[in-house]
Design an enzyme around this catalytic site. Structure first.
Site, PDB file in Angstrom:
ATOM      1  CG  ASP A  64      15.228   6.951   8.367  1.00 58.10           C
ATOM      2  OD1 ASP A  64      14.018   6.454   8.300  1.00 58.10           O
ATOM      3  OD2 ASP A  64      16.167   6.066   8.896  1.00 58.10           O
ATOM      4  CB  SER A 145      -5.096  12.567   5.802  1.00 57.14           C
ATOM      5  OG  SER A 145      -5.951  11.455   6.335  1.00 57.14           O
ATOM      6  CE1 TYR A 178      -1.187   5.260   3.635  1.00 60.07           C
ATOM      7  CE2 TYR A 178      -3.515   5.049   2.687  1.00 60.07           C
ATOM      8  CZ  TYR A 178      -2.248   5.839   2.771  1.00 60.07           C
ATOM      9  OH  TYR A 178      -2.129   6.798   2.130  1.00 60.07           O
ATOM     10  CE  LYS A 182      -1.326   8.597   6.064  1.00 63.06           C
ATOM     11  NZ  LYS A 182      -0.465   9.756   5.664  1.00 63.06           N
TER      12      LYS A 182
END
Length: 308
Positions: A64, A145, A178, A182
């Site tokens: 997790d 990525s 996001y 990445k």
């Protein structure tokens, strides 16, 4: 020195991968999407991936990444059970927002996509380096990525605030947040490769990659938030996005193609785009100062959390 093939690839098949019998691999986030398809590639070549598919075996690992302490415990469980580890594919990630603060004081997307990935990899490093000491070893650390890293231009990665940067809660803002996580994946990969070489483990190859636009449960939830078009995503996804198997081509190649080992100097710390092409990431992703800052900041945070 062997030369890398310049041919343009449109796909990868199991025939392009080396035999993996006797090798142990881990693919995070393998219950669906790109991770699940990557596992299929590896087990069909005989790997023991942490059900049976092909000649390999699949073992479930409780992991997790939203809980950094459980992440460390999962890595220690692997070390307890396995004597070697040849392939680590850091694939799991949060994609869609809205994002929120976690109990650890870190934005959930940065915790899952970067911090816990850092913890998991570093906790497994003793097993990876032990394997790398064996004769004819071929150890690889792959981190998935995204081309979304091109959307952000960070000034620095100093202090915990840099792990909590969040753009506006909108489709474009969430996409940039996001992309920020990445970008951290690429910087982590490059700094890890640099440090491994300095420690005498240049035979461990670290690769970051962009899988392309892929239809996965996460991407579907993300595109559902697009204004106006959200309700049409079920129709548009097959036209705009690749299948999970196609999305796994570059991951599978990075993890198991003999070409990578034959041309190790070219692939160490490389950034790959579909299909399995070495590419140039943004100047921010190539910035050694940013990579070092991010490493030191992350290291300080996980020490504070007692997981390093």
């Amino acid at each position: 020195m062997p030369k890398r093939s310049c041919k343009e690839r449109s796909s990868i098949s199991e025939d392009d991968l080396e035999d993996l019998h006797g090798k142990v691999a881990i693919v995070t986030g393998s219950n669906a999407g790109i991770g699940y398809a990557t596992v299929q590639f590896l087990v069909r070549k005989g790997a023991k991936v942490k059900e049976n598919i092909g000649d390999g075996t699949l073992e479930w690992l409780k992991l997790d990444l939203s809980d950094v302490k459980q992440t460390k415990a999962a890595a220690l469980e692997v070390i307890r059970k396995e004597r070697r580890l040849a392939i680590l594919v850091n694939n799991a990630a949060i994609v869609h927002g809205p994002y929120k603060q976690t109990q650890y004081g870190i934005l959930d997307i940065m915790l899952v996509n970067h911090v816990s990935t850092f913890v998991f990899t570093m906790a497994l490093l003793p097993l990876l380096t032990r394997t790398a000491r064996e004769d004819n070893s071929d150890v690889r650390i792959i981190t998935v990525s995204s081309g979304a890293h091109e959307l952000v231009k960070p000034a620095d990665f100093v202090g915990e605030d840099s792990l909590n940067l969040q753009f506006e809660n909108s489709f474009s803002g969430n996409l940039r947040t996001y992309g920020y996580s990445k970008l951290a994946n690429i910087l982590f990969t490059k700094e890890l490769q640099k440090r491994l070489i300095a420690e005498g483990f240049g035979n461990i190859i670290c690769i970051a990659l962009h899988p392309g636009a892929v239809t996965t449960p996460g991407s579907r939830r993300f595109t559902d938030t697009v204004p106006v078009l959200g309700g049409l995503t079920s129709l548009l996804n097959p036209l705009l996005f690749a299948t999970p198997r196609a999305g796994a081509y570059t991951s599978a190649f990075s993890a198991a193609s003999p070409e990578v080992r034959e041309n190790a100097a070219e692939y160490r710390g490389a950034y790959l785009v579909p299909v399995a092409k070495i590419a140039k990431a943004t100047k921010y992703a190539e910035d050694q100062r940013l990579a070092r800052e991010l490493w030191e900041t992350t290291e300080a945070v996980v020490r504070r959390l007692g997981v390093l």
